[in-house]
Enzyme design. Sequence first.
Site, PDB file in Angstrom:
ATOM      1  N   GLY A 175       0.817  -1.215   0.000  1.00  0.00           N
ATOM      2  CA  GLY A 175       0.000   0.000   0.000  1.00  0.00           C
ATOM      3  C   GLY A 175       0.844   1.257   0.000  1.00  0.00           C
ATOM      4  CB  VAL A 186       5.153   5.659  -2.485  1.00  0.00           C
ATOM      5  CG1 VAL A 186       6.378   5.881  -1.599  1.00  0.00           C
ATOM      6  CG2 VAL A 186       5.389   6.226  -3.874  1.00  0.00           C
ATOM      7  CG  ASP A 187       9.452   2.868  -0.771  1.00  0.00           C
ATOM      8  OD1 ASP A 187       9.672   3.860  -1.496  1.00  0.00           O
ATOM      9  OD2 ASP A 187       9.735   2.832   0.437  1.00  0.00           O
ATOM     10  CB  SER A 188       5.449  -2.201  -2.563  1.00  0.00           C
ATOM     11  OG  SER A 188       4.316  -1.576  -2.013  1.00  0.00           O
ATOM     12  CG  MET A 209       2.498 -10.899   1.934  1.00  0.00           C
ATOM     13  SD  MET A 209       4.257 -10.988   2.379  1.00  0.00           S
ATOM     14  CE  MET A 209       4.870  -9.498   1.610  1.00  0.00           C
ATOM     15  CB  CYS A 264       9.182  -9.520   9.451  1.00  0.00           C
ATOM     16  SG  CYS A 264       7.772  -9.435   8.324  1.00  0.00           S
ATOM     17  CB  CYS A 268       4.241  -4.030  10.828  1.00  0.00           C
ATOM     18  SG  CYS A 268       4.737  -5.697  11.329  1.00  0.00           S
TER      19      CYS A 268
END
Length: 353
Positions: free
Chosen positions: A12, A14-16, A35, A99, A195
């Site tokens: 969600g 900007v990087d991905s 995920m 993670c 997270c």
Amino acid sequence: MSKAHIIVGMSGGVDSAVTALLLKQQGYQVTGLFMKNWEDEDDEHCPARQDFLDVLAVAEVIGIEIEAVNFSAEYKDRVFSYFLREYQAGRTPNPDVLCNAEIKFKAFLEHALGMGGERIATGHYARLREVDGRYALRKAVDSAKDQSYFLYRLNQAQLSKSMFPLGELTKPEVRKIAEQAGLPNHAKKDSTGICFIGERPFREFLQRYLPIEPGDMITPEGRVVGRHQGLMYYTLGQRQGLGIGGAGEAWFVADKNLADNRLIVVQGHAHPLLFSTTVQAQDLSWVSGMTPDSGSLYAAKTRYRQPDAACHIDTLNTASCTVQFDAPQWAATPGQSVVLYADDVCLGGGIIQ
């Protein structure tokens, strides 16, 4: 001939989103995979629903399909249980490191290959170089965003199936690409912190899972100067939230006495007890696929965003190593990772004891 099928881990952010965009522009067959790693009805602090909506909005602009997968059970079993055990033992773990190794590049990778993907891609700021079948994990071009520190527990098999398209870009460049492409999340704020805790107060969250055991704050000489709320809430070098009044320099956490449930505090950022020239590490993991040489000169970080510090490995075996620094390091914290580098190549590291 069509290019490989790449499964992009989309959060969600900007990087991905730009990762998926760039790969699509390069002619790859791209599928986005969202995920869900944490089950929590408290949407205010864990905004997974909004993140998924952002992923769908981005996918519509780019023109890719999105799938969702729930890794909450794996996350609780492999990452969160470790997180709680470490805090209960008085250490300060880094769940992002675990993670990446256990969820993003293991559970996600296995799922992606099962979907017919040939590789996975993420929005991490890091670079890969392959020479004769061996993969080197390198720092990103943007030193302020480099995330190789968090990836040091990956192995060669995981690297061989991974791509980091943002490694050659700076964060401002990534945001500019997103804006020019009309991605709806181009200005979305970066997520920070752990997270599964989100924006909520850390103590409030931890109290749900671990009992509170208040005790004394003492100086190294044994003088009681305050009360702590539970050793798990404090980390070495911490200054905020100690609540010690009086004149003089600021107070810092220097150590924890688990046996007596006492927090050792000192005055002044430059107090000698806050510095160490050697660090013991266990649970070693060499992302380079090769064990470093004992005695060779390297650089290391004992925390993310720390400048590289010159060091060499004093003793090294399969279970542990001793890292000797040229200059004293401030507040090397048990539970965090010491990560070694040779120039811009990440070699691996271990958990500080």
